[in-house]
Design a protein around this motif. Structure first.
Motif, PDB file in Angstrom:
ATOM      1  N   SER A 135      -0.073 -51.526 -50.779  1.00  0.00           N
ATOM      2  CA  SER A 135      -1.433 -52.410 -50.578  1.00  0.00           C
ATOM      3  C   SER A 135      -1.436 -53.144 -49.052  1.00  0.00           C
ATOM      4  CB  SER A 135      -0.799 -53.723 -51.627  1.00  0.00           C
ATOM      5  OG  SER A 135      -0.931 -53.320 -53.115  1.00  0.00           O
ATOM      6  N   TRP A 136      -0.161 -52.579 -48.366  1.00  0.00           N
ATOM      7  CA  TRP A 136      -0.629 -52.943 -46.889  1.00  0.00           C
ATOM      8  C   TRP A 136      -1.786 -52.114 -46.467  1.00  0.00           C
ATOM      9  CZ3 TRP A 136       1.218 -49.361 -42.508  1.00  0.00           C
ATOM     10  CH2 TRP A 136       1.188 -50.387 -41.076  1.00  0.00           C
ATOM     11  N   GLN A 137      -2.605 -53.064 -45.722  1.00  0.00           N
ATOM     12  CA  GLN A 137      -3.905 -52.594 -45.328  1.00  0.00           C
ATOM     13  C   GLN A 137      -3.713 -51.216 -44.201  1.00  0.00           C
ATOM     14  OE1 GLN A 137      -4.947 -53.571 -41.560  1.00  0.00           O
ATOM     15  NE2 GLN A 137      -6.804 -52.161 -41.838  1.00  0.00           N
ATOM     16  N   GLY A 138      -2.737 -51.169 -43.649  1.00  0.00           N
ATOM     17  CA  GLY A 138      -2.464 -49.992 -42.753  1.00  0.00           C
ATOM     18  C   GLY A 138      -2.411 -48.645 -43.622  1.00  0.00           C
ATOM     19  N   LEU A 139      -1.906 -48.857 -44.926  1.00  0.00           N
ATOM     20  CA  LEU A 139      -1.931 -47.586 -45.909  1.00  0.00           C
ATOM     21  C   LEU A 139      -3.207 -47.466 -46.699  1.00  0.00           C
ATOM     22  CD1 LEU A 139       1.852 -47.743 -46.837  1.00  0.00           C
ATOM     23  CD2 LEU A 139       0.621 -46.307 -45.327  1.00  0.00           C
ATOM     24  N   GLY A 140      -4.196 -48.414 -46.437  1.00  0.00           N
ATOM     25  CA  GLY A 140      -5.429 -48.164 -47.351  1.00  0.00           C
ATOM     26  C   GLY A 140      -5.631 -49.491 -47.999  1.00  0.00           C
ATOM     27  N   GLY A 141      -4.663 -50.176 -48.242  1.00  0.00           N
ATOM     28  CA  GLY A 141      -4.966 -51.452 -49.037  1.00  0.00           C
ATOM     29  C   GLY A 141      -4.774 -51.195 -50.685  1.00  0.00           C
ATOM     30  N   PRO A 142      -4.867 -52.208 -51.383  1.00  0.00           N
ATOM     31  CA  PRO A 142      -4.485 -52.086 -52.816  1.00  0.00           C
ATOM     32  C   PRO A 142      -5.619 -51.820 -53.632  1.00  0.00           C
ATOM     33  CG  PRO A 142      -5.037 -54.573 -52.267  1.00  0.00           C
ATOM     34  CD  PRO A 142      -4.996 -53.802 -51.016  1.00  0.00           C
ATOM     35  N   TRP A 143      -6.244 -50.893 -53.306  1.00  0.00           N
ATOM     36  CA  TRP A 143      -7.274 -50.058 -54.201  1.00  0.00           C
ATOM     37  C   TRP A 143      -6.546 -49.178 -55.334  1.00  0.00           C
ATOM     38  CZ3 TRP A 143     -12.498 -50.317 -52.922  1.00  0.00           C
ATOM     39  CH2 TRP A 143     -13.570 -49.657 -53.655  1.00  0.00           C
ATOM     40  N   MET A 328     -11.609 -59.164 -41.064  1.00  0.00           N
ATOM     41  CA  MET A 328     -10.270 -59.320 -40.519  1.00  0.00           C
ATOM     42  C   MET A 328      -9.685 -57.592 -40.997  1.00  0.00           C
ATOM     43  SD  MET A 328      -9.155 -63.053 -41.630  1.00  0.00           S
ATOM     44  CE  MET A 328      -7.332 -62.455 -41.091  1.00  0.00           C
ATOM     45  N   ARG A 329      -9.857 -57.149 -42.193  1.00  0.00           N
ATOM     46  CA  ARG A 329      -9.011 -56.297 -42.634  1.00  0.00           C
ATOM     47  C   ARG A 329      -9.892 -54.890 -42.716  1.00  0.00           C
ATOM     48  NH1 ARG A 329      -4.947 -58.950 -47.345  1.00  0.00           N
ATOM     49  NH2 ARG A 329      -4.171 -60.326 -45.889  1.00  0.00           N
ATOM     50  N   CYS A 384     -16.560 -56.205 -47.529  1.00  0.00           N
ATOM     51  CA  CYS A 384     -16.445 -54.825 -48.071  1.00  0.00           C
ATOM     52  C   CYS A 384     -14.988 -55.069 -48.970  1.00  0.00           C
ATOM     53  CB  CYS A 384     -16.528 -54.006 -46.963  1.00  0.00           C
ATOM     54  SG  CYS A 384     -16.756 -52.061 -47.683  1.00  0.00           S
ATOM     55  N   PHE A 385     -14.143 -53.898 -48.459  1.00  0.00           N
ATOM     56  CA  PHE A 385     -12.857 -53.812 -49.298  1.00  0.00           C
ATOM     57  C   PHE A 385     -12.021 -54.882 -49.483  1.00  0.00           C
ATOM     58  CE2 PHE A 385     -10.097 -52.871 -46.093  1.00  0.00           C
ATOM     59  CZ  PHE A 385      -9.016 -52.138 -46.283  1.00  0.00           C
ATOM     60  N   GLU A 386     -12.196 -55.884 -48.526  1.00  0.00           N
ATOM     61  CA  GLU A 386     -11.345 -57.183 -48.475  1.00  0.00           C
ATOM     62  C   GLU A 386     -11.296 -57.722 -49.927  1.00  0.00           C
ATOM     63  OE1 GLU A 386     -11.450 -58.812 -44.025  1.00  0.00           O
ATOM     64  OE2 GLU A 386     -13.130 -59.468 -45.343  1.00  0.00           O
ATOM     65  N   SER A 387     -12.427 -57.394 -50.905  1.00  0.00           N
ATOM     66  CA  SER A 387     -12.336 -57.881 -52.093  1.00  0.00           C
ATOM     67  C   SER A 387     -11.231 -57.354 -52.782  1.00  0.00           C
ATOM     68  CB  SER A 387     -13.629 -57.771 -52.905  1.00  0.00           C
ATOM     69  OG  SER A 387     -13.872 -56.308 -52.924  1.00  0.00           O
ATOM     70  N   ALA A 388     -10.563 -56.166 -52.369  1.00  0.00           N
ATOM     71  CA  ALA A 388      -9.232 -55.527 -53.050  1.00  0.00           C
ATOM     72  C   ALA A 388      -7.911 -56.526 -52.875  1.00  0.00           C
ATOM     73  CB  ALA A 388      -9.328 -54.230 -52.601  1.00  0.00           C
ATOM     74  N   PHE A 389      -8.179 -57.303 -51.786  1.00  0.00           N
ATOM     75  CA  PHE A 389      -6.948 -58.106 -51.417  1.00  0.00           C
ATOM     76  C   PHE A 389      -6.596 -59.322 -52.389  1.00  0.00           C
ATOM     77  CE2 PHE A 389      -7.805 -55.041 -48.200  1.00  0.00           C
ATOM     78  CZ  PHE A 389      -6.215 -54.624 -47.680  1.00  0.00           C
ATOM     79  N   PRO A 390      -5.783 -59.584 -53.140  1.00  0.00           N
ATOM     80  CA  PRO A 390      -5.750 -60.900 -54.219  1.00  0.00           C
ATOM     81  C   PRO A 390      -5.555 -61.993 -53.038  1.00  0.00           C
ATOM     82  CG  PRO A 390      -4.773 -58.929 -55.033  1.00  0.00           C
ATOM     83  CD  PRO A 390      -4.915 -58.505 -53.933  1.00  0.00           C
TER      84      PRO A 390
END
Length: 530
Positions: A135-143, A328-329, A384-390
């Motif tokens: 889930s770390w953003q650098g590894l692609g995030g919690p998708w 930000m992410r 965008c994919f910031e909605s994947a981050f709780p």
């Protein structure tokens, strides 16, 4: 005389089977959206891992299964990343190596009741550790978190308000673990049945007795989706399409109009003509516009590093209100190249970012100007994919956001599972925070969710070029997740730490570590008498 099984071929068959076994949970997510399948999807993979003849084999099969899961959940990235997706999946798949070892240790061989009870806690905790790291953003995030597959199940969404998507992932893996015990460990069927019953009772109790969000009025929000035709046109024509669609909203008593990601392709400071046109639109429809500017800014505008930013900008009848949120992410490889000096070659192997975009520095909560019913309402924008981050939506809610807005574009991935997967995340974020979520996209799927995660109105499909008004219910109060955060993660990590410490102490004392009984590595040998 004794025949020798061809163990080499048998082992390679197991390794080959691990990849599709790990990929099975992807069917639980949109577009197939077989939410119920999540509760059995891990069983084949876990049955394979528990019978691994050695720890090394369990590590290999955990790694290959993890790579299969990443490939299946992110297969829609193949046209963009091309062959680079495969080494990326291999890298992320390694996160399931510890889980593979844990499954073999706790579920392998003859499982006593005590070890079965421990497995029902520790195997889900091990899975959650893999989800947490990736889930770390650098590894692609919690998708593709396993709990996100339950986005359309009301009891599960209520459970998300207690412990977030993390609690749902724990629940799903616990049920899979209990099913493995019921199938493969007769001596552990009592704790396994108790585990399934406990999960059902917990979900039912939360659903029946935990109160839902308290109503607190309503906002009329319009979503403007330019559609695939507008995206294929020039930046100027894209703006024109959004303008034409917004003009149709005049007279509909609106509180907010939301455009999708990258809907404005030039900075409003550099293009005052665009700022005036947006201000005129705001005056015409009687509501502020939240647009998304994807453009280069100079150092004078940023107050820092110049470059390309993606920004949510609020515009009223007098022009930009001064409220701006910079994303930000950023998406690895899509919006920037991690360690570009080393991995810059990826741009020639796929459609990776030719130039790094600049990240914002802080979240922003915006005050809606005095519209029909929106005066005093605060909104929390995401891009965008910031909605994947709780954690991002939780932070915005704690800062006072009554409405969460995600501006997105999945134009590159139309026709794949990506738009539906992305839109579904809004339901989880709404349920976790007790705040409605507007997911407005450039090309679809656009969707709106109420404070309990329920869908409001009909979504706008990818083929639509339209503006639609939604009556969005607001809510007051707070959820347990907003109040206490990702406490299931802390509990899971604590349980793993205690287990590892216990195994370490056992090893230091010279006692036998708990290992599963050996499993046969091939077909049973036959003894011939003559």
């Amino acid at each position: 005389m004794q025949t020798t099984p061809r163990t080499g071929r048998y082992r390679w068959w197991r390794a080959a089977a691990a990849v599709p076994a790990g990929a099975l949970p992807a069917l639980s997510f949109p577009a197939p959206a077989l939410w119920w399948f999540a509760y059995v999807a891990l069983v084949p993979w876990m049955l394979l891992l528990r019978t691994a003849p050695t720890g090394r084999r369990a590590a290999l099969e955990g790694w290959l299964g993890g790579a299969g899961f990443i490939l299946a959940v992110h297969h829609w990235l193949l046209p963009s990343l091309r062959l680079f997706l495969f080494p990326l999946a291999a890298l992320l798949g390694a996160l399931w190596i510890p889980w593979g070892l844990l499954v073999r240790r706790l579920l392998g061989g003859a499982v006593a009741a005590g070890r079965a009870s421990a497995a029902l806690v520790l195997v889900p905790a091990g899975w959650l550790l893999s989800e947490l790291v990736r889930s770390w953003q650098g590894l692609g995030g919690p998708w593709g978190l396993l709990g996100a597959s339950q986005w359309q199940v009301p009891p599960a969404l209520r459970l998300a308000s207690v412990g977030g998507v993390w609690l749902l992932s724990l629940l799903i893996v616990a049920v899979n673990c209990a099913l493995v015990l019921l199938v493969a460990a007769p001596s552990a069927r009592i704790p396994a049945a108790a585990g399934v019953t406990g999960c059902a009772v917990l979900t039912g109790a939360v659903w029946l007795w935990l109160p839902g969000p308290a109503p607190a009025g309503e906002l009329r929000v319009a979503v403007v989706q330019i559609g695939p035709r507008g995206v294929s046109e020039s930046v100027e024509q894209r703006f024109d399409t959004g303008e034409q669609l917004t003009r149709q909203l005049a007279g509909q008593r609106l509180d907010l109009v939301v455009w999708g990601e990258s809907s404005v392709g030039a900075g409003l400071g550099a293009r005052p003509d665009l700022a005036r046109r947006l201000a005129d639109l705001s005056a015409r429809v009687g509501a502020p516009l939240l647009v998304n500017v994807d453009a280069r800014r100079g150092s004078a505008e940023t107050g820092g590093a110049p470059g390309i930013y993606k920004s949510a900008v609020l515009v009223g009848p007098e022009g930009p209100t001064g409220d701006r949120y910079d994303k930000m992410r950023l998406v690895p490889f899509g919006e920037y190249i991690p360690a570009r000096a080393v991995l810059g070659w990826v741009t020639s192997a796929g459609k990776a970012a030719a130039e790094d975009r600049r990240p914002g520095t802080a979240p922003v909560v915006m005050d809606l100007p005095g519209a029909a019913g929106g005066a005093g309402v605060r909104i929390g924008p995401l891009v965008c994919f910031e909605s994947a981050f709780p954690d991002m939506t939780r932070h915005l809610t704690r800062e006072g956001a009554a409405l969460l807005v995600d501006q997105s574009s999945t134009a590159t991935f139309q026709g794949s599972w990506a738009p539906a997967q992305h839109a579904s995340l809004g339901a989880l974020r709404a349920a976790e925070t007790g705040r409605p979520v507007v997911h407005a996209t450039l090309t679809g799927i656009s969707a709106v969710y109420g404070p309990s995660g329920e869908r409001i109105g009909a979504p706008l499909p990818g083929s639509a070029s339209a503006a639609r008004v939604y009556a969005v219910p607001l809510a007051r109060g707070t959820t347990l997740y907003v109040r206490f955060g990702a406490w299931p993660v802390a509990v899971a990590l604590g349980a793993l730490a205690v287990y590892c410490a216990g195994e370490g102490v056992r090893g230091l004392r010279g006692g036998p570590l708990r290992r599963p009984a050996p499993e046969p590595t091939g077909p049973p040998a036959h003894t011939a008498r003559g």
